[in-house]
Design an enzyme around this catalytic site. Structure first.
Site, PDB file in Angstrom:
ATOM      1  CB  ILE A   1      -0.746  -0.216  -0.686  1.00  0.00           C
ATOM      2  CG1 ILE A   1      -1.236   1.226  -0.680  1.00  0.00           C
ATOM      3  CG2 ILE A   1      -1.885  -1.191  -0.919  1.00  0.00           C
ATOM      4  CD1 ILE A   1      -1.571   1.748  -2.054  1.00  0.00           C
ATOM      5  CB  CYS A   2       0.365  -4.980   2.447  1.00  0.00           C
ATOM      6  SG  CYS A   2       0.819  -6.704   2.348  1.00  0.00           S
ATOM      7  CG  LEU A   3      -2.626  -5.031  -3.962  1.00  0.00           C
ATOM      8  CD1 LEU A   3      -3.774  -5.794  -3.321  1.00  0.00           C
ATOM      9  CD2 LEU A   3      -3.153  -3.804  -4.676  1.00  0.00           C
TER      10      LEU A   3
END
Lengths: 153, 197
Positions: free
Chosen positions: A87-89
């Protein structure tokens, strides 16, 4: 591997069970209290609505100085989630703060499902589809389709 | 979904190493070389740690984590994937080392405002460990300059500030860009004498 579990982790786990966040569940493994099975419901009104997504969450030894490690196990068509479920967060990386908790992070992930951000993509191919105006209906249709196929209850 | 080993075509026999705790002494040794905060400030104000030393610090830590991975059992597959990500991100930092480690100086931490016990209330707790301050009979609580309510156990906030110069609650930067302390006149004279005597 047998260091005592920090009190903070015990407290967070207890609160996750006693006051669960609506649409989110997280339960630790019996043999590893730092490893959680997580379920997140797709937010209403999004193209993930009706889906139940399974994730794995691991609290590293230096938690809460470092963020938890989280990955989607269910396949999902999303510009900020790659093929391996990573996840890119921001709050999982540079914007992590030790004042954040498992529950706040899972809420952020649920919010990310409701508001994909193709301008900061992890999955280039999906983001490209998502960004091009003429392709967007197609991208959203695919996301719905994948939700139906892979994120069944 | 196929497993990590399959995706990266890692042959099965590579997973046979015994699990053991990493030895972090090499990491802390190299960290000493690159930590330039506070009194560790180099004499020459423009001196930066050598990029190769910064690289080495990250690489050592990556190696230590790598060793920790040990053999993969079906059950722990997930953890190992995550550790692998960590190792990769460290190796990436080693390839492109930041020019400085960003944390605050030891002096900054020592000078933080201490909150006296009688000011603390029953319901207040440390946002990092989530334990009530008063649970400790001798609480050592500090207040960050950004807000009067931003209080932490010193023991909890210290490791965070050594790596990140920001408040965990509002992310405000706690230090301006590092300014080296001006050398006092006496020091300069002494040095002058040394060189030309």
């Amino acid at each position: 591997m047998t260091a005592p579990l920090p009190k903070r982790i015990i407290k967070e786990t207890e609160r996750l069970q006693s006051e669960p966040v609506p649409g989110i569940s997280a339960s630790p493994h019996d043999d590893n209290a730092r490893y959680f099975d997580v379920m997140v419901e797709g937010p209403g009104g999004s193209c993930y609505e009706g889906g139940v997504f399974s994730l794995e969450l691991f609290l590293p030894d230096d938690y809460p100085m470092c963020p938890p490690r989280i990955r989607f196990l269910t396949r999902i068509y999303h510009p900020n989630i790659d093929r391996l479920g990573r996840i890119c967060l921001d709050v999982l990386k540079n914007n992590w703060s030790p004042a954040l908790q498992i529950r706040t992070i899972l809420l952020s992930i649920q919010a990310l499902l409701g508001a994909p951000n193709p301008d900061d993509p992890l999955n280039e191919a999906v983001a490209k589809q998502w960004k091009a105006r003429e392709n967007q209906p197609e991208a959203i249709k695919t996301a719905r389709e994948w939700t139906r196929l892979y994120a069944n209850k | 979904m196929s497993g990590y080993d399959v995706e990266h075509s890692i042959p099965a026999e590579q997973k046979e190493q015994p699990r053991r705790r990493p030895d972090l002494s090499t990491f802390f040794g190299t960290l000493d070389l690159v930590d330039t905060s506070g009194t560790r400030q180099p004499q020459n104000e423009h001196a930066l740690p050598l990029p190769r030393d910064v690289s080495a610090a990250f690489r050592n830590l990556a190696n230590a984590f790598d060793m920790m991975r040990g053999p993969a059992t079906a059950h722990e597959q997930g953890n190992n994937d995550l550790l692998e990500q960590l190792v990769q991100s460290l190796m990436q930092s080693a390839e492109h080392p930041p020019s400085e480690v960003e944390g605050v100086s030891d002096e900054f931490i020592e000078q933080l405002e201490r909150v006296p016990k009688k000011e603390l209330r029953e319901e207040q707790s440390c946002p990092i460990c989530s334990n009530p301050f008063l649970e400790d009979t001798h609480p050592l609580v500090v207040r960050l300059p950004c807000h009067k309510d931003h209080m932490f156990d010193l023991e909890c906030i210290q490791p965070w500030l050594k790596l990140n110069p920001t408040c965990p609650l509002d992310r405000k930067a706690l230090v301006k860009k590092k300014v080296p302390p001006p050398p006092s006149a006496d020091d300069e004279d002494a040095e002058y004498d040394d060189m030309y005597a």
